[in-house]
Structures are given as structure tokens and as C-alpha cells.
Design a protein around this motif. Structure first.
Motif, PDB file in Angstrom:
ATOM      1  N   MET A 322      19.480   3.882   7.632  1.00 18.86           N
ATOM      2  CA  MET A 322      18.237   3.650   6.914  1.00 18.86           C
ATOM      3  C   MET A 322      17.057   3.915   7.844  1.00 18.86           C
ATOM      4  SD  MET A 322      16.758   2.867   4.082  1.00 18.86           S
ATOM      5  CE  MET A 322      18.053   2.082   3.106  1.00 18.86           C
ATOM      6  N   PRO A 323      16.172   4.849   7.472  1.00 19.41           N
ATOM      7  CA  PRO A 323      15.024   5.122   8.339  1.00 19.41           C
ATOM      8  C   PRO A 323      14.021   3.972   8.316  1.00 19.41           C
ATOM      9  CG  PRO A 323      14.861   6.371   6.304  1.00 19.41           C
ATOM     10  CD  PRO A 323      16.217   5.726   6.295  1.00 19.41           C
ATOM     11  N   PRO A 324      13.180   3.875   9.330  1.00 18.40           N
ATOM     12  CA  PRO A 324      12.180   2.815   9.371  1.00 18.40           C
ATOM     13  C   PRO A 324      11.004   3.134   8.447  1.00 18.40           C
ATOM     14  CG  PRO A 324      11.886   4.246  11.245  1.00 18.40           C
ATOM     15  CD  PRO A 324      13.099   4.747  10.515  1.00 18.40           C
ATOM     16  N   TYR A 325      10.137   2.152   8.226  1.00 16.21           N
ATOM     17  CA  TYR A 325       8.879   2.381   7.515  1.00 16.21           C
ATOM     18  C   TYR A 325       8.008   3.313   8.371  1.00 16.21           C
ATOM     19  CZ  TYR A 325       4.385   1.557   5.340  1.00 16.21           C
ATOM     20  OH  TYR A 325       3.194   1.741   4.717  1.00 16.21           O
ATOM     21  N   PRO A 326       7.279   4.250   7.755  1.00 12.70           N
ATOM     22  CA  PRO A 326       7.049   4.441   6.330  1.00 12.70           C
ATOM     23  C   PRO A 326       8.004   5.420   5.665  1.00 12.70           C
ATOM     24  CG  PRO A 326       5.573   5.868   7.525  1.00 12.70           C
ATOM     25  CD  PRO A 326       6.387   5.130   8.557  1.00 12.70           C
ATOM     26  N   TYR A 327       9.138   5.722   6.295  1.00  8.66           N
ATOM     27  CA  TYR A 327      10.024   6.748   5.761  1.00  8.66           C
ATOM     28  C   TYR A 327      11.002   6.221   4.717  1.00  8.66           C
ATOM     29  CZ  TYR A 327       8.152   8.647  10.053  1.00  8.66           C
ATOM     30  OH  TYR A 327       7.295   9.033  11.047  1.00  8.66           O
ATOM     31  N   TYR A 328      11.426   4.954   4.856  1.00  7.34           N
ATOM     32  CA  TYR A 328      12.500   4.507   3.965  1.00  7.34           C
ATOM     33  C   TYR A 328      12.136   4.477   2.484  1.00  7.34           C
ATOM     34  CZ  TYR A 328      10.710  -0.303   3.454  1.00  7.34           C
ATOM     35  OH  TYR A 328       9.956  -1.401   3.139  1.00  7.34           O
ATOM     36  N   PRO A 329      10.866   4.190   2.087  1.00  5.27           N
ATOM     37  CA  PRO A 329      10.608   4.195   0.635  1.00  5.27           C
ATOM     38  C   PRO A 329      10.920   5.539  -0.021  1.00  5.27           C
ATOM     39  CG  PRO A 329       8.799   3.152   1.796  1.00  5.27           C
ATOM     40  CD  PRO A 329       9.669   3.782   2.833  1.00  5.27           C
ATOM     41  N   TYR A 330      10.745   6.621   0.734  1.00  3.38           N
ATOM     42  CA  TYR A 330      10.986   7.954   0.171  1.00  3.38           C
ATOM     43  C   TYR A 330      12.476   8.242  -0.001  1.00  3.38           C
ATOM     44  CZ  TYR A 330       6.067   8.575   1.272  1.00  3.38           C
ATOM     45  OH  TYR A 330       4.704   8.417   1.322  1.00  3.38           O
ATOM     46  N   ARG A 331      13.309   7.418   0.630  1.00  4.77           N
ATOM     47  CA  ARG A 331      14.759   7.576   0.505  1.00  4.77           C
ATOM     48  C   ARG A 331      15.342   6.658  -0.576  1.00  4.77           C
ATOM     49  NH1 ARG A 331      17.307   9.909   5.063  1.00  4.77           N
ATOM     50  NH2 ARG A 331      15.887  11.476   5.903  1.00  4.77           N
ATOM     51  N   VAL A 332      14.717   5.485  -0.793  1.00  4.30           N
ATOM     52  CA  VAL A 332      15.371   4.481  -1.636  1.00  4.30           C
ATOM     53  C   VAL A 332      14.599   4.115  -2.895  1.00  4.30           C
ATOM     54  CG1 VAL A 332      16.543   3.511   0.372  1.00  4.30           C
ATOM     55  CG2 VAL A 332      14.370   2.527  -0.358  1.00  4.30           C
ATOM     56  N   GLN A 333      13.320   4.471  -2.982  1.00 11.01           N
ATOM     57  CA  GLN A 333      12.530   4.087  -4.148  1.00 11.01           C
ATOM     58  C   GLN A 333      12.222   5.324  -4.991  1.00 11.01           C
ATOM     59  OE1 GLN A 333       9.177   1.543  -3.275  1.00 11.01           O
ATOM     60  NE2 GLN A 333      10.264   0.491  -1.625  1.00 11.01           N
ATOM     61  N   GLU A 334      12.562   5.243  -6.248  1.00  9.25           N
ATOM     62  CA  GLU A 334      12.506   6.411  -7.121  1.00  9.25           C
ATOM     63  C   GLU A 334      11.118   7.023  -7.202  1.00  9.25           C
ATOM     64  OE1 GLU A 334      13.365   7.695 -11.782  1.00  9.25           O
ATOM     65  OE2 GLU A 334      13.789   5.650 -11.094  1.00  9.25           O
ATOM     66  N   GLY A 335      10.085   6.184  -7.317  1.00  8.03           N
ATOM     67  CA  GLY A 335       8.727   6.712  -7.445  1.00  8.03           C
ATOM     68  C   GLY A 335       8.319   7.538  -6.237  1.00  8.03           C
ATOM     69  N   PHE A 336       8.626   7.049  -5.042  1.00  8.05           N
ATOM     70  CA  PHE A 336       8.328   7.789  -3.815  1.00  8.05           C
ATOM     71  C   PHE A 336       9.141   9.081  -3.758  1.00  8.05           C
ATOM     72  CE2 PHE A 336       6.780   3.637  -2.721  1.00  8.05           C
ATOM     73  CZ  PHE A 336       5.789   3.826  -1.775  1.00  8.05           C
ATOM     74  N   ALA A 337      10.418   8.975  -4.111  1.00  3.13           N
ATOM     75  CA  ALA A 337      11.314  10.137  -4.022  1.00  3.13           C
ATOM     76  C   ALA A 337      10.895  11.249  -4.983  1.00  3.13           C
ATOM     77  CB  ALA A 337      12.745   9.707  -4.297  1.00  3.13           C
ATOM     78  N   ARG A 338      10.332  10.885  -6.146  1.00  2.00           N
ATOM     79  CA  ARG A 338       9.886  11.889  -7.095  1.00  2.00           C
ATOM     80  C   ARG A 338       8.741  12.715  -6.525  1.00  2.00           C
ATOM     81  NH1 ARG A 338       8.522   9.274 -12.722  1.00  2.00           N
ATOM     82  NH2 ARG A 338       7.786  11.425 -13.044  1.00  2.00           N
ATOM     83  N   LEU A 339       7.905  12.095  -5.698  1.00  2.00           N
ATOM     84  CA  LEU A 339       6.765  12.777  -5.129  1.00  2.00           C
ATOM     85  C   LEU A 339       7.124  13.556  -3.850  1.00  2.00           C
ATOM     86  CD1 LEU A 339       4.079   9.969  -5.515  1.00  2.00           C
ATOM     87  CD2 LEU A 339       4.392  11.998  -6.924  1.00  2.00           C
ATOM     88  N   ASN A 340       8.202  13.138  -3.178  1.00  2.00           N
ATOM     89  CA  ASN A 340       8.597  13.757  -1.920  1.00  2.00           C
ATOM     90  C   ASN A 340      10.111  13.936  -1.879  1.00  2.00           C
ATOM     91  OD1 ASN A 340       6.097  13.694   0.187  1.00  2.00           O
ATOM     92  ND2 ASN A 340       5.984  11.975  -1.245  1.00  2.00           N
ATOM     93  N   PRO A 341      10.612  15.014  -2.428  1.00  2.00           N
ATOM     94  CA  PRO A 341      12.077  15.226  -2.405  1.00  2.00           C
ATOM     95  C   PRO A 341      12.545  15.329  -0.958  1.00  2.00           C
ATOM     96  CG  PRO A 341      10.924  17.221  -3.069  1.00  2.00           C
ATOM     97  CD  PRO A 341       9.909  16.120  -3.071  1.00  2.00           C
ATOM     98  N   PRO A 342      13.742  14.846  -0.679  1.00  2.00           N
ATOM     99  CA  PRO A 342      14.239  14.845   0.697  1.00  2.00           C
ATOM    100  C   PRO A 342      14.458  16.262   1.228  1.00  2.00           C
ATOM    101  CG  PRO A 342      15.991  14.271  -0.810  1.00  2.00           C
ATOM    102  CD  PRO A 342      14.718  14.274  -1.614  1.00  2.00           C
ATOM    103  N   THR A 343      14.318  16.406   2.534  1.00  2.00           N
ATOM    104  CA  THR A 343      14.569  17.693   3.178  1.00  2.00           C
ATOM    105  C   THR A 343      16.063  17.996   3.144  1.00  2.00           C
ATOM    106  OG1 THR A 343      12.701  17.332   4.650  1.00  2.00           O
ATOM    107  CG2 THR A 343      14.259  19.006   5.300  1.00  2.00           C
ATOM    108  N   VAL A 344      16.883  16.941   3.332  1.00  2.85           N
ATOM    109  CA  VAL A 344      18.336  17.111   3.334  1.00  2.85           C
ATOM    110  C   VAL A 344      18.956  16.135   2.324  1.00  2.85           C
ATOM    111  CG1 VAL A 344      18.471  17.948   5.684  1.00  2.85           C
ATOM    112  CG2 VAL A 344      18.583  15.490   5.267  1.00  2.85           C
TER     113      VAL A 344
END
Length: 344
Positions: A322-344
Motif C-alpha cells: 500500500m503506497p503512502p499518502y497522497p498516493y494511496y487514495p488513487y489506488r483504493v478509492q473509486e473516485g480518485f481512481a476514475r480521475l487518475n488511472p494507474p500507470t500499472v
């Protein structure tokens, strides 16, 4: 051998390159890495060239310059067949001019490296660390001067944070100075921090990753096993203190999967670990090091084949953290992930 561009540059590099930290064997850290002298180094270089590995990476701090000297001797008479990468900025002594990336230090260090390497140009010069005491404008203008003088062909960095690299790229663009085309980084199944910020930055800005320590400081060699003592000949006895801490249970879980995939493919554990890296975005070349011919030939066996998608998925999952803040919301929270799809 496969060759890849350093992303946004025209320089093609082999997907495996050779790190010469094992040349020289001077000092606590580098003597633990290896002690190759001129004759053995030339033999290792011969094997690399036969396999299509033509990029050789060094640094002024490797055995206090002895690595560059031995590399220079090993490539003598065939300079036009190889790419030479070296690094500088880390301290070479206790004096005020012995560390950093000031104009004075870079000019004198490049001249010293050219003498040790026995060449009149360096294909890729990388800043070994960010120098917070020297203005970025001074660093980049000096690199521009050295490139215009024909002493450097490409420039890059190593061990920079995201903002260090992005600031350097922005300043270079503003002034029309050379952009960093490579970032030499620690990346392995054990150390996936590169993916949090540096990999997305590299994708966006076109910076190729040159991966150092792909076997997690020697922990992914297949010699370290759950419930067994560290092998007597492991360099970790001397080098573990220089690397990041490792969760042993996570290490053993990763090794278990590497063992299973090695059995499925008929490959070795190091070959599997390196092949996984070669499947990752932005990775231009994985730097392999070897203390002897046997180790080198085994590492060279990481190319010419590919892991199956299901095998890559198993390695992804067992090594995930699990990455630290501020990176983890983009991995685990749908709203963040919709705006920033993962690189891998």
C-alpha cells in the motif's frame, strides 16, 4: 538482445546493461560487491558484447575511481562499439570541492572521469544525487556547456525525488538546455516505491528508467530461504546497512512465487525477477552486476523470452504494498481512481 529508446530520446540502449560497481573492490561497500581486476573485467565485457549488451554503467565513487579506470582498460580499442554511462555528485573526499553538482565540481569531475575512462566523451552522464546547495540553473547550464563542448552526449539523473526531477525538466525546457533522458532508480519486486510517483512522471515526461539492484540488494538470488541462515558468502553481511529495510515475511512470500514460476518455466529465480522488471512501463534497461562469469551468464538468460500474463499477475500481487499518502487514495478509492488511472 532487445534494444529500447531512452523514451523521449533517440538513444537506443540494450534492455540489459552491465553495472561496473564490481570492478576494483575498494572500500567496505564495493569490496563486498566484487573485486574484478582488469583481466577479469575485460572477460566480462567480452561476454556482454557477445550477448549484445553494449551499455556499461559506472560512477566516480565506485572504488574511488578504480571502477572507471578498469572499465576504460576493458573497452580500450573498441570504444566505438560501446556506450559508457557514469555518474557523479556524491562525495569523493572531505574537501569543499569534493561533492555536489556545482559548475566547478562538474567540470573538474567530467575531466577526471574522461581521463580514467580513457575516452574523450561520455555517452550518458547522470547526476548521482540531487544537490540542494547548488541552483538547478547552474547545474543545467554547466551540463549544456559540457554537451556543446562534445564531452557529453546525453544527461540524466539518479536517485532524484519527483520534484527534484520535475524542477530540473522544467528549468531545462525554459532555457532550452538539455533535458534529462534517464533516471537511474532502485526498483525490484522487493522495492516498488518507484511506481508511486517517479513512474507516472517518467511516463508523462518521457524519461527512461535504468534500474539498479534489480535483485533487491541480493535478496532475490534464490539463495535466501525461509528458516535458513544467510549464506556465508552473501554480500548482505556487509551491504544490508546501505539499503532499505525489508519485511522478511514479504520477502519469503515473493521468493515462494519466484520459485514456483522458475519451476514452471525452467528459468532461475534471478531471471524471473529481472524478466518481471522488463515488463514494467518506462523501464528502458535493467542494470545487471556480476562478480564472475557464471553469475553474468545466468543474468543474461533473463532475455529472449517473456513471462505469461498470469505469472506477471501473481508476481504483482505477492509483491504489492500500500503506497503512502497522497498516493494511496488513487489506488483504493473509486473516485480518485476514475480521475487518475494507474500507470500499472
Amino acid at each position: 538482445m532487445e534494444y529500447r529508446n531512452l523514451v523521449a530520446s533517440g538513444l537506443k540502449v540494450p534492455v540489459l546493461s552491465f553495472g561496473t560497481g564490481t570492478f576494483g573492490g575498494q572500500g567496505t561497500l564495493f569490496s563486498a560487491w566484487g573485486r574484478s581486476g582488469a583481466e577479469e573485467a575485460r572477460r566480462l565485457v567480452d561476454i556482454c558484447l557477445e550477448a549484445g549488451v553494449n551499455l556499461f554503467d559506472s560512477a566516480d565513487v565506485y572504488s574511488s575511481g578504480a571502477s572507471e579506470e578498469i572499465l576504460g582498460a576493458a573497452i580500450k580499442g573498441r570504444r566505438d562499439k560501446v556506450l559508457v554511462s557514469t555518474k557523479m555528485s556524491l562525495p569523493m573526499g572531505e574537501g569543499p570541492f569534493d561533492a555536489g553538482s556545482s559548475r566547478h565540481r562538474l567540470v573538474t569531475s567530467v575531466e577526471a572521469a574522461l581521463r580514467r575512462l580513457g575516452t574523450d566523451y561520455i555517452d550518458l552522464l547522470q547526476l548521482h544525487a540531487f544537490d540542494a546547495f547548488t541552483p538547478v540553473d547552474e547545474v543545467l547550464s554547466t551540463l549544456d556547456t559540457l554537451m556543446r563542448a562534445g564531452k557529453l552526449r546525453y544527461v540524466g539523473v539518479s536517485n532524484f525525488s519527483g520534484w527534484h526531477l520535475m524542477k530540473s525538466l522544467a528549468v531545462a525546457e525554459r532555457h532550452g538546455w538539455p533535458r534529462h533522458v534517464a533516471h537511474q532508480v532502485y526498483y525490484s519486486l522487493l522495492g516498488r516505491d518507484y511506481e508511486w510517483e517517479l513512474m507516472p512522471l517518467a511516463c508523462d515526461q518521457g524519461v527512461g528508467a535504468l534500474v539498479w539492484s534489480p535483485l533487491g540488494w541480493g535478496r532475490l538470488t534464490g539463495k535466501i530461504r525461509r528458516g535458513q541462515p544467510l549464506p556465508a558468502d552473501s554480500r548482505l553481511h556487509a551491504t544490508a546497512q546501505f539499503g532499505p529495510p525489508v519485511d522478511e515475511q514479504r520477502l519469503y512470500a515473493i521468493v515462494d512465487v519466484l520459485d514456483a514460476i522458475a519451476a514452471e518455466t525452467g528459468r532461475t529465480v534471478p531471471q524471473i525477477a529481472i524478466a518481471w522488471l522488463l515488463s514494467r512501463p518506462t523501464v528502458s534497461s535493467v542494470i545487471i552486476g556480476a562478480r564472475d562469469e557464471t553469475q553474468l551468464r545466468d543474468n543474461l538468460g533473463a532475455v529472449g523470452w517473456s513471462l505469461a500474463p498470469a505469472q506477471i499477475k501473481r508476481l504483482d500481487e505477492v509483491s504489492a504494498v500500500m503506497p503512502p499518502y497522497p498516493y494511496y487514495p488513487y489506488r483504493v478509492q473509486e473516485g480518485f481512481a476514475r480521475l487518475n488511472p494507474p500507470t500499472v
